[in-house]
Design a protein around this motif. Structure first.
Motif, PDB file in Angstrom:
ATOM      1  N   VAL A 221      -5.528  -6.741  -1.058  1.00  0.00           N
ATOM      2  CA  VAL A 221      -4.625  -5.646  -1.462  1.00  0.00           C
ATOM      3  C   VAL A 221      -4.648  -5.469  -2.975  1.00  0.00           C
ATOM      4  O   VAL A 221      -4.639  -4.356  -3.494  1.00  0.00           O
ATOM      5  CB  VAL A 221      -3.173  -5.924  -1.001  1.00  0.00           C
ATOM      6  CG1 VAL A 221      -2.232  -4.856  -1.533  1.00  0.00           C
ATOM      7  CG2 VAL A 221      -3.094  -5.983   0.503  1.00  0.00           C
TER       8      VAL A 221
ATOM      9  N   LEU B  38      -6.545   3.591   2.720  1.00  0.00           N
ATOM     10  CA  LEU B  38      -6.434   2.293   2.046  1.00  0.00           C
ATOM     11  C   LEU B  38      -6.223   1.176   3.067  1.00  0.00           C
ATOM     12  O   LEU B  38      -6.724   0.054   2.899  1.00  0.00           O
ATOM     13  CB  LEU B  38      -5.291   2.309   1.026  1.00  0.00           C
ATOM     14  CG  LEU B  38      -5.431   3.355  -0.091  1.00  0.00           C
ATOM     15  CD1 LEU B  38      -4.283   3.230  -1.087  1.00  0.00           C
ATOM     16  CD2 LEU B  38      -6.768   3.217  -0.831  1.00  0.00           C
TER      17      LEU B  38
ATOM     18  N   LEU C 101       0.847  -1.208   0.000  1.00  0.00           N
ATOM     19  CA  LEU C 101       0.000   0.000   0.000  1.00  0.00           C
ATOM     20  C   LEU C 101       0.879   1.253   0.000  1.00  0.00           C
ATOM     21  O   LEU C 101       0.574   2.242  -0.691  1.00  0.00           O
ATOM     22  CB  LEU C 101      -0.938  -0.012   1.214  1.00  0.00           C
ATOM     23  CG  LEU C 101      -1.985  -1.141   1.220  1.00  0.00           C
ATOM     24  CD1 LEU C 101      -2.794  -1.131   2.518  1.00  0.00           C
ATOM     25  CD2 LEU C 101      -2.930  -1.047   0.017  1.00  0.00           C
TER      26      LEU C 101
ATOM     27  N   TYR D  56       2.187   1.908  -3.368  1.00  0.00           N
ATOM     28  CA  TYR D  56       1.129   2.452  -4.225  1.00  0.00           C
ATOM     29  C   TYR D  56       0.939   3.948  -3.997  1.00  0.00           C
ATOM     30  O   TYR D  56       0.867   4.719  -4.960  1.00  0.00           O
ATOM     31  CB  TYR D  56      -0.159   1.679  -3.926  1.00  0.00           C
ATOM     32  CG  TYR D  56      -1.351   2.123  -4.723  1.00  0.00           C
ATOM     33  CD1 TYR D  56      -1.406   1.921  -6.099  1.00  0.00           C
ATOM     34  CD2 TYR D  56      -2.433   2.724  -4.096  1.00  0.00           C
ATOM     35  CE1 TYR D  56      -2.519   2.310  -6.822  1.00  0.00           C
ATOM     36  CE2 TYR D  56      -3.550   3.107  -4.812  1.00  0.00           C
ATOM     37  CZ  TYR D  56      -3.579   2.908  -6.179  1.00  0.00           C
ATOM     38  OH  TYR D  56      -4.670   3.298  -6.898  1.00  0.00           O
TER      39      TYR D  56
ATOM     40  N   ILE E  67      -5.059  -1.863  -4.842  1.00  0.00           N
ATOM     41  CA  ILE E  67      -4.055  -1.185  -5.682  1.00  0.00           C
ATOM     42  C   ILE E  67      -4.284  -1.473  -7.167  1.00  0.00           C
ATOM     43  O   ILE E  67      -3.617  -0.899  -8.032  1.00  0.00           O
ATOM     44  CB  ILE E  67      -2.607  -1.546  -5.263  1.00  0.00           C
ATOM     45  CG1 ILE E  67      -2.299  -3.027  -5.518  1.00  0.00           C
ATOM     46  CG2 ILE E  67      -2.369  -1.199  -3.797  1.00  0.00           C
ATOM     47  CD1 ILE E  67      -0.856  -3.402  -5.160  1.00  0.00           C
TER      48      ILE E  67
END
Ligand code: GLN
Length: 290
Positions: free
Chosen positions: A75, A65, A34, A37, A79
């Motif tokens: 996840v 997130l 995360l 991202y 993403i």
């Protein structure tokens, strides 16, 4: 999320990991993915630049997130991508998140490849991960990939075009082989069809049940409905000397193997285990050979 505001990337990752500890089996990996991202950094940079400061906008986005992940959303959906056989596959709720065991299905097929230019059918392609990986790893392969879900096929089309495989991969909206061209015959048939048995639904992780499409998972009462139908059609769709690579539930490998043997009595058949040691892949080679 934490009462204090992390100042650096590393502190922000630690805070996310702590938040995810009780809800994910891979809290640190999730936190790093995360963080990659939101910062745009790659896997090593997000660690190497851990001491760099994170601005409030990115930090808040990361925490948002993380809260989505905390509700169980994979996840990969958050993403929008998942790495598969060295490719970055776009994923969303239209198809299953490609799994490591499916990478092993692809690699089984690659290990047996004789260096030729096979014509391959990928039945139930979902995100298109298998078709793209085979196109990538066997540059002279031609692949016809299908799905019964129009939505999944749109995602597959996005991946095929984004990853540059449009010359190798043709997509067909089809229920198994039903809508393939009448004369299409294949050297390799590869499939990761829905194979979860009805009474095993409760064994699936609730995150899978709650977030991934049930129609890509459920394979009827014993999980083999789709494979039975596929095997009914396979003899007239395989070329002499061809091969089948089928991913299945470990508890079903021996039944699927028997079905394959009765469909192709003269083929060389095999059950392969996945990296977890579970019987996961049923293979038939030299199908239709004299
Ligand atoms: N391996 C998946 C799971 O157990 C199932 C995939 C499938 O049904 N093809 O979550």
């Amino acid at each position: 999320m934490p009462s204090h505001n992390p100042r650096t990337i590393a502190e922000a990752i630690d805070a996310c990991r702590d938040r995810l500890r009780s809800v994910s089996r891979t809290p640190w990996l999730d936190a790093r993915l995360l963080a990659q991202y939101v910062t745009g950094l790659d896997a090593s940079a997000v660690i190497a630049y851990g001491d760099a400061s994170i601005d409030a906008r990115r930090r808040n986005r990361l925490f948002e997130l993380t809260e989505r992940r905390a509700t169980g959303e994979p996840v990969a959906y958050i993403i929008g991508r998942k790495s598969f056989c060295g490719l970055e596959i776009a994923v969303d709720r239209r198809a299953l998140v490609p799994r490591p065991e499916t990478e092993e299905l692809v690699l089984s097929c690659i290990n047996d490849w004789d260096g030729g230019s096979p014509i391959i059918a990928d039945i139930g392609t979902g995100s298109g991960a298998i078709a793209c990986a085979l196109a990538h790893l066997i540059p002279r392969a031609q692949i016809m990939a299908s799905d019964v879900s129009q939505e999944a096929l749109e995602l597959a089309a996005h991946n095929v075009h984004e990853l540059g495989f449009a010359e190798q991969v043709t997509l067909v909206h089809s229920d198994l082989f039903a809508q393939y061209p009448d004369d299409a015959r294949f050297d390799i048939v590869i499939a990761n069809l829905p194979y979860v048995a009805e009474d095993k639904l409760h064994e699936l992780h609730e995150n899978v049940r709650d977030h991934e499409p049930a129609e890509a998972l459920m394979g009827g009462v014993d999980g083999l409905d789709l494979y039975r139908r596929l095997l009914d059609q396979a003899p007239e769709r395989t070329r002499q000397g061809g091969a089948l690579y089928l991913e299945c539930a470990p508890g079903n490998a021996s039944v699927l193997h028997s079905l394959v043997v009765s469909t192709f009595p003269t083929a060389q058949t095999e059950v392969r285990k996945d990296a977890a040691g579970l019987e996961r892949i049923v293979i038939a080679r030299s199908v239709g050979a004299p």
